[in-house]
Each structure stands twice: as C-alpha cells, then as structure tokens.
Design an enzyme around this catalytic site. Structure first.
Site, short mmCIF file in Angstrom:
data_model
loop_
_atom_site.label_atom_id
_atom_site.label_comp_id
_atom_site.label_asym_id
_atom_site.label_seq_id
_atom_site.Cartn_x
_atom_site.Cartn_y
_atom_site.Cartn_z
CG PHE A 36 -2.04 1.10 1.36
CD1 PHE A 36 -2.99 0.94 0.41
CD2 PHE A 36 -1.75 2.31 2.04
CE1 PHE A 36 -3.99 1.95 0.19
CE2 PHE A 36 -2.92 3.20 1.89
CZ PHE A 36 -3.99 3.03 1.01
CG ASP B 225 -0.19 -2.86 7.04
OD1 ASP B 225 -0.99 -3.09 7.42
OD2 ASP B 225 0.27 -1.41 6.84
CE1 TYR C 12 -9.27 2.06 7.06
CE2 TYR C 12 -8.08 3.13 8.88
CZ TYR C 12 -8.29 2.78 7.74
OH TYR C 12 -7.11 3.34 6.71
CE LYS C 13 -7.86 -0.44 4.67
NZ LYS C 13 -6.29 -0.62 4.83
NE ARG D 16 -9.93 -2.38 -2.77
CZ ARG D 16 -9.46 -1.77 -1.84
NH1 ARG D 16 -8.22 -2.42 -1.26
NH2 ARG D 16 -9.92 -0.74 -1.22
C1 LIG Z 1 -5.72 0.89 4.64
C2 LIG Z 1 -4.17 0.80 4.77
C3 LIG Z 1 -3.72 1.92 5.16
C4 LIG Z 1 -4.19 3.33 5.64
O1 LIG Z 1 -3.41 3.89 6.42
P1 LIG Z 1 -4.18 5.29 7.28
O2 LIG Z 1 -2.94 5.78 8.15
O3 LIG Z 1 -5.16 4.34 8.29
O4 LIG Z 1 -4.62 5.96 6.25
C5 LIG Z 1 -2.16 1.80 5.25
N1 LIG Z 1 -1.61 0.62 4.89
C6 LIG Z 1 -2.34 -0.58 4.37
C7 LIG Z 1 -1.39 -1.68 3.98
C8 LIG Z 1 -3.57 -0.16 4.31
O5 LIG Z 1 -4.34 -1.52 3.85
#
Ligand SMILES: *Cc1c(COP(=O)(O)O)cnc(C)c1O
Length: 398
Positions: A113, A184, A209-210, A357
C-alpha cells in the site's frame, strides 16, 4: 460453528444494499449509536476529566489492544491501539531499524500500500543516514532477503489483488539473516486467521476500520513481540508511553518492559467507544469458520461472475489459500462498471489502474447476497448500462 446469521443481524446495513466493501470500511454495528450516546451522556458529560480513572479511559489503549490481540494470535499485553496506521508504520519501522543499527536496507514490495512505502521514504529522508528502500515484485521478496537487509516491511494481503504473502517463510528467512520483520495486517485482521505469536513475528500493525468495523478513521494497532519489547526504542516518544507519565519529568524514559511504551499521546476515547462496540461482534466468531466461509462465498462469486458476466476477469490468485478476504476483478472499464454497480446498490470499490475490489465478509454477507450481486452485474453488462456518461467521471475517493 459460528452462527453468521447472528453476526449479520448485528449490523445496520441500508435496505437493499449489498455491501461488498467491508475490506475498505466495515459497516456500522447496530449498537454503535446507543454506545456512543452512552459514552457522551454517562462518561464525557458526567465524568469529565474523572473519566480517565473512573471509566478506564487511560488504559483503553491496552484493554482494547488485548481484544484485538485475540484476533491476530497475540498474547494479552503485547498489543495497543491508537493513532492511525500510517503512524504505526513509522513507529514500527523506526523501532525495527534501531534494532539492526548496522544495516541500511528496508525491503518491501511494489504491491505494498503506497502509504507504507511513503512513510518508509519519509523515515529514510528524516534519518538522513544512507538508508535505502527496495521494492521488488512481491514474488521476488523472499530471494531479496539478504544479509544487507535490516527490516522487511510487508503487507500480508495485497490491497489490490488479495494475494497473500507466506508469513512463516518470510519470517524464518528474515530471522536466518538477522533481519527484523514488520507486518502490516490491514487486510488480514478480521479477514483471515493470523498467528503472530505462533509465527514468531517481530512487529505487526493494522487498522480497525476495515474488517474490524470500528468506523471511518478508527484507531490502529501495534504488536511487538514480548522478546523485543525491552530493547525497542520508541522513535515517537510521547508522554503516554513514558514510564511515569504523571511525574511530568523533562526527560523521556520508555515504560519498562511493557507494550505501553508504544503509546504516543492522548487517544480518541470516542473512537475507542466505537471500536469496543465493534469488537463485541467477534466474541462468538471462530476465525477458522470465518475463513472457510470466506473461501466458499469467494469461490461462488468468482464462478458465477465467470459464467454470467462476459468480459469480466478474475485478477487474483486462483488458489483460495493464497488469498485474503477480497476478490479482485477486471473489466475493459472497471471504474465505470463499479459506478454502475454502486448505483444499483452493490458497493465495492476501484483501485488504479483497473481493479474492482469486492470484500467477501461472512459476518454480514451471505450466499444470496453474492448471487444477487452477480445478477445485478450481469444485467449492467447485458444492457451496456456502464457506458452511461455519469459513470465515467472519477470521484475524489474511488
Ligand atoms: C488501509 C491501509 C493503510 C491506511 O493507513 P491510514 O493511516 O489508516 O490511512 C495503510 N496501509 C495499508 C496496507 C492499508 O491497507
């Protein structure tokens, strides 16, 4: 066996909507408004500052951390919640680098990401000490774990394709060469079984939040292996992680031998209230059952799409054991097709350059939702409805 009709009844999903985006933002638990009102009325309004003691606010970083820990195979006292995931990436990678001071390479992959990569780039610039980020193809990661590598920073489940890294193999290879691994788990926690302790993971981070359904911008979590916690240097050394926060000393001393040292500053107790409510749903859920059901529904979805939706192709690993909790599809105009689906209340999302997705989340999605979603897609394709001009315009959030 987990009763998924029970968990489904715990969510408040608008009538007629098929919500296939729990991989990006989980839906609202039915109890959320009542719990939030209770927090406002019975905690903030009445207790005010006393709430830090009387309502346990001060330690919710840990009490909620322990509840998240159960979902990632971590022992109590090894996980805390707060802040955002991007901050946790900085915190974990910064701490990991300090454990291997003579190594200058951070190894990730080009499917990670972007925020994780950006944070690593920012950290490298900030340290200004010759660090380097390497981001090969995901399939090349294992071969790139050499003695030069200090920190391996990976997201277990690819946010686009759903492809899963082999955590066990990567951890054991990294440990063999003396590297530290930061996982992560943004697309793993609540999607698939994870066993950070069993796999001897060093650091793990993720968001709530996911798949954990704690609401937009809900707190992130960080896990540190108990064998490392003593040596871990918090780069974000805030008062909330100090050994004696209320001594208000002028010099930082990390909380000794405790995950508390990964705390930074005052957390949002309102956000914690929603996280607490969302975590209640997991009390009756077995993650093995959840995973089995995810696979069953995903396989059905892929099979039905391939049979009924000409031109739409599957874009992830065929073997369900190699996937996380979402299914990635492609079409000649994926963005427009997704907009047409959303207009018909089948909610998924789009990721550049061409991925649709669909989160397959058995807590609130069942077989009839899957079949109905495919029927709506079939109809959009048969009528060319996706070609309509309003579906061609990109919104700020895709
Ligand atoms: C959703 C996601 C993020 C988002 O980070 P935020 O700080 O919450 O915006 C970061 N890394 C990964 C791998 C994600 O899936």
């Amino acid at each position: 066996m987990t009763d998924f009709s029970k968990t489904r009844a715990m969510f408040d999903i608008p009538e007629g909507m098929i919500y296939l985006n729990g991989n990006s933002l989980g839906p609202m638990p039915k109890v959320a408004p009542e719990r939030m009102t209770r927090f406002l009325q019975d905690e903030w309004r009445t207790e005010l500052i006393r709430g830090w003691n009387t309502k346990g606010w001060w330690m919710q970083t840990n009490t909620l951390g322990d509840r998240v820990a159960k979902l990632i195979g971590a022992a109590p006292g090894t996980t805390v919640v707060s802040d955002t995931l991007s901050i946790k990436v900085f915190q974990a990678v910064g701490a990991a680098l300090a454990l291997v001071p003579d190594r200058k390479v951070i190894l990730s992959d080009n499917g990670n990401f972007p925020s994780d990569l950006y944070i690593a780039q920012g950290l490298i610039k900030f340290k200004d000490a010759g660090y380097e980020l390497r981001a090969p193809e995901p399939e090349e990661v294992l071969a790139n774990i050499t003695e030069e590598v200090g920190v391996v920073m990976l997201t277990e489940v690819d946010y686009r394709t759903g492809r899963k890294h082999d955590m066990a193999k990567i951890i054991s290879r990294a440990h063999e060469v003396g590297a530290v691994v930061v996982w992560d788990l943004a697309h793993s926690a609540g999607a698939i079984p994870v066993d950070v302790a069993g796999l001897d993971a060093d650091f793990a981070i993720g968001c709530t939040y996911k798949y954990l359904n704690a609401g937009p911008g809900a707190p992130a979590f960080i896990y540190v292996a108990p064998r490392l916690i003593d040596q871990v240097e918090p780069v974000l050394s805030g008062w909330y992680g100090h050994e004696a926060p209320f001594a208000f000393e002028t010099t930082y001393r990390p909380a000794p031998s405790k995950i508390e040292r990964m705390r930074i500053g005052t957390p949002s107790i309102a956000a914690f209230t929603l996280l607490d409510a969302a975590l209640d749903i997991w009390e009756g859920v077995d993650l093995q059952d959840l995973h089995a059901e995810t696979i069953e529904l995903s396989e059905l979805f892929i099979k039905e799409v391939e049979a009924r939706c000409p031109g739409v192709t599957f874009a992830g690993p065929r073997d369900p054991a190699q996937r996380g909790g979402h299914v990635a599809l492609r079409y000649e105009n994926s963005y427009a097709l997704m907009q047409a689906l959303i207009a018909r209340k089948v909610i998924g999302d789009f990721r550049e350059p061409d991925t649709m997705r669909f989160g397959i989340t058995p807590l609130f999605i069942n077989e009839s939702d899957i079949l109905e979603a495919v029927s709506r897609m079939e109809d959009i394709l048969a009528t060319d409805a996706w070609k309509s001009p309003e579906y061609q315009v990109k919104a700020a959030v895709t």
